[in-house]
Write a protein that holds these residues in place. Structure first.
Motif, PDB file in Angstrom:
ATOM      1  N   ARG A  60       0.858  -1.179   0.000  1.00 55.21           N
ATOM      2  CA  ARG A  60       0.000   0.000   0.000  1.00 55.21           C
ATOM      3  C   ARG A  60       0.890   1.224   0.000  1.00 55.21           C
ATOM      4  O   ARG A  60       1.812   1.332   0.787  1.00 55.21           O
ATOM      5  N   ARG A  61       0.627   2.110  -0.939  1.00 56.26           N
ATOM      6  CA  ARG A  61       1.309   3.390  -0.974  1.00 56.26           C
ATOM      7  C   ARG A  61       0.277   4.466  -0.654  1.00 56.26           C
ATOM      8  O   ARG A  61      -0.872   4.157  -0.364  1.00 56.26           O
ATOM      9  N   LYS A  62       0.689   5.704  -0.685  1.00 50.56           N
ATOM     10  CA  LYS A  62      -0.202   6.796  -0.310  1.00 50.56           C
ATOM     11  C   LYS A  62      -1.460   6.837  -1.188  1.00 50.56           C
ATOM     12  O   LYS A  62      -2.573   6.943  -0.684  1.00 50.56           O
ATOM     13  N   ASP A  63      -1.272   6.741  -2.504  1.00 57.50           N
ATOM     14  CA  ASP A  63      -2.385   6.924  -3.425  1.00 57.50           C
ATOM     15  C   ASP A  63      -2.844   5.666  -4.142  1.00 57.50           C
ATOM     16  O   ASP A  63      -3.774   5.716  -4.945  1.00 57.50           O
ATOM     17  N   ASP A  64      -2.182   4.536  -3.903  1.00 58.44           N
ATOM     18  CA  ASP A  64      -2.584   3.327  -4.617  1.00 58.44           C
ATOM     19  C   ASP A  64      -2.110   2.071  -3.894  1.00 58.44           C
ATOM     20  O   ASP A  64      -1.379   2.132  -2.918  1.00 58.44           O
ATOM     21  N   VAL A  65      -2.573   0.943  -4.417  1.00 58.11           N
ATOM     22  CA  VAL A  65      -2.142  -0.377  -3.971  1.00 58.11           C
ATOM     23  C   VAL A  65      -1.449  -1.010  -5.167  1.00 58.11           C
ATOM     24  O   VAL A  65      -1.944  -0.931  -6.294  1.00 58.11           O
ATOM     25  N   VAL A  66      -0.296  -1.632  -4.925  1.00 52.60           N
ATOM     26  CA  VAL A  66       0.458  -2.267  -6.001  1.00 52.60           C
ATOM     27  C   VAL A  66       0.556  -3.756  -5.705  1.00 52.60           C
ATOM     28  O   VAL A  66       0.924  -4.154  -4.599  1.00 52.60           O
TER      29      VAL A  66
END
Length: 143
Positions: A38-44
């Motif tokens: 999980r990043r600030k603006d998305d999920v990878v």
């Protein structure tokens, strides 16, 4: 207090049984290992798909479920004889249940060096935000 008995025979039996069960009943998920972050603006999501033809990879979303399918084809020609098979062949599928806080309309995917990277944006309403605190006039209470 938890009491357990340690029986080496039982432990070895369970270990062997679990190993055989994984080999016999595996649905293919282990054939497509995945990392998720999980990043600030998305999920990878990163899927290991070595030796897969990029044209055989399919990524779909249906009712909150992301499905990744890929196919590895047989590579033996007529004058070759296979004597060891450790690389699985066929079609592999992995399903991931998406949170309602992810934007399934804006998913993008890319494949490079045997790794499929799927990026799923986080909805604006689900992102952390700072809540402002209003300050009212303090009134002294007279007793």
């Amino acid at each position: 207090m938890l009491l357990t008995s340690i029986d080496p025979f039982v432990q070895e039996f369970e270990r062997q049984f679990n190993r055989l069960a994984r080999q016999s009943f595996d649905t293919g998920g282990a054939l497509m290992p995945m990392d998720g972050l999980r990043r600030k603006d998305d999920v990878v999501l990163r899927f290991d798909l070595p030796g897969i033809d990029p044209d055989s990879i399919e990524v779909t979303v249906d009712r909150g479920v992301l499905s990744v399918s890929a196919r590895r084809e047989e590579e033996i020609v007529e004058d070759e004889r296979l004597f060891v098979r450790e690389r699985p062949m066929g079609t592999f599928t992995r399903r991931v249940y998406l949170s309602e806080h992810l934007d399934s309309e804006r998913i993008d995917a890319g494949y490079h060096n045997g790794v499929l990277v799927v990026r799923i944006p986080v909805l604006e309403r689900a992102k952390p935000r700072k809540v402002e605190i209003s300050r009212g006039d303090s009134k002294a209470i007279k007793a």
